[in-house]
Design an enzyme around this catalytic site. Structure first.
Site, PDB file in Angstrom:
ATOM      1  N   LEU A   1       3.600   6.893   3.275  1.00  0.00           N
ATOM      2  CA  LEU A   1       3.739   6.300   1.955  1.00  0.00           C
ATOM      3  C   LEU A   1       5.181   5.811   1.839  1.00  0.00           C
ATOM      4  CD1 LEU A   1       1.863   5.911  -0.493  1.00  0.00           C
ATOM      5  CD2 LEU A   1       2.749   8.060  -1.418  1.00  0.00           C
ATOM      6  N   ASP A   2       5.369   4.525   1.489  1.00  0.00           N
ATOM      7  CA  ASP A   2       6.711   3.947   1.393  1.00  0.00           C
ATOM      8  C   ASP A   2       7.577   4.736   0.418  1.00  0.00           C
ATOM      9  OD1 ASP A   2       5.938   1.956   3.118  1.00  0.00           O
ATOM     10  OD2 ASP A   2       5.562   0.472   1.557  1.00  0.00           O
ATOM     11  N   PRO A   3       8.910   4.777   0.658  1.00  0.00           N
ATOM     12  CA  PRO A   3       9.809   5.459  -0.284  1.00  0.00           C
ATOM     13  C   PRO A   3       9.686   4.931  -1.713  1.00  0.00           C
ATOM     14  CG  PRO A   3      10.969   5.015   1.762  1.00  0.00           C
ATOM     15  CD  PRO A   3       9.639   4.322   1.869  1.00  0.00           C
TER      16      PRO A   3
END
Length: 328
Positions: A49-51
């Site tokens: 999951l992207d930051p």
């Protein structure tokens, strides 16, 4: 004389923690933090999951790491907000504006354009993505200033809904999609089709495989559980700079979900004590009962109150491929 292997560091715990990842934290950092909190021997996660995104990050411990592929192959649900008027280099707020427009779409236009984004669709992943090109991550190449060209791929979007139109500038969507689908790319392509351009300003994952929002736990809750199990230090120890250790993991372990929860889409074989012993030794067992399938490509076996093995069913027999807690 053969040297004995090093004893693994940490607790041999098994199960899932479904973390509600906050914005600003990377998936790798989240896994490392939970590994320290739980003092776990082995960890993994199901789907980066992207930051800049928040929401569901399923984190596996011990035997649950063997079920990670089944979760990653499952459907995912995202809620995301698109801002119209600009397309960015990253398809979200992190990039710079690549092209812009004064045009804003009507609700009718949006709903009509959405129809092309359900089913099997062709999609070019964002330049800033984890896609590998000649062994390198696309986002690493892009950050180094290289021109990144990613081929289109076919992905599955099972559902795309318009949830809200807060104002003329933004639209809130919910997408249920298969592995490898980028909702940032959906926002980008929708904006192009509508002639107004667009990029994602908020992204949250709310479901992965069989896990739902009800399964999620925040970092604050986990930290509070860890504090509940920490030792009490006397004033002299605090003065000396000592750090309180977690000595009771019970409060933290309350958040663990059984490894087989990741296998909800598979057929379950419930074994007797004798059968469980045979399967733990790597042997096949004959299934009894008129409801038992004669064949099944993917199945899992439980016994002794826990997950025993992953395998398949052929000619009425369960054949273990991967055993949990036995030999292999």
């Amino acid at each position: 004389m053969a040297r004995r292997g090093k004893k693994p560091k940490g607790r041999p715990i098994n199960g899932w923690v479904i973390l509600d990842k906050p914005k600003g934290m990377g998936s790798t950092d989240a896994v490392a933090k939970l590994k320290r909190l739980y003092f776990a021997q082995k960890t993994g996660h199901a789907g980066t999951l992207d930051p800049l995104a928040s929401g569901m990050l399923p984190i596996a411990f011990g035997d649950a790491t063997k079920t990670v592929p089944f979760v990653m192959d499952g459907r995912k649900v995202y809620r995301f907000t698109v801002r119209w008027g600009a397309e960015t280099t990253t398809d979200d707020t992190e990039g710079t504006v690549a092209q812009s427009s004064e045009l804003r779409p009507s609700e009718a236009d949006i709903r009509l354009a959405m129809e092309d984004y359900v089913g099997e669709i062709s999609q070019v992943p964002p330049t800033f993505s984890a896609i590998k090109i000649a062994g390198e991550r696309a986002y690493d190449l892009a950050r180094e200033g290289e021109v990144v060209e990613i081929a289109a791929r076919t992905v599955s979007v099972h559902r795309l809904e318009l949830k809200a139109l807060p104002d003329a500038e933004t639209a809130v969507f919910e997408a249920e999609c298969g592995k490898g689908t980028y909702v940032r790319a959906i926002a980008r392509d929708l904006g192009r089709d509508l002639g107004c351009y667009g990029h994602v300003i908020d992204l949250r994952r709310v479901s992965v495989g069989g896990f739902t929002e009800d399964d999620m736990v925040t970092l604050d809750d986990l930290e509070a559980a860890a504090d509940e199990g920490r030792e009490t230090l006397d004033a002299e120890s605090v003065e000396a700079g000592a750090t309180a250790r977690v000595v009771d993991y019970g409060p933290l372990d309350e958040y663990l979900i059984n490894p087989e929860a990741a296998l909800s889409d598979l057929y379950e074989v419930m074994l007797s004590e004798e059968q469980a012993g045979r399967v733990l030794s790597g042997n096949s067992v004959l299934l009894r009962g008129r409801d038992a399938p004669a064949s099944c490509d993917e199945a899992f076996a439980t016994g002794h109150g826990r997950l025993i093995a992953l395998g398949s069913i052929d000619q009425g027999q369960f054949h273990p491929r991967r055993v949990f807690g036995g030999r292999g």
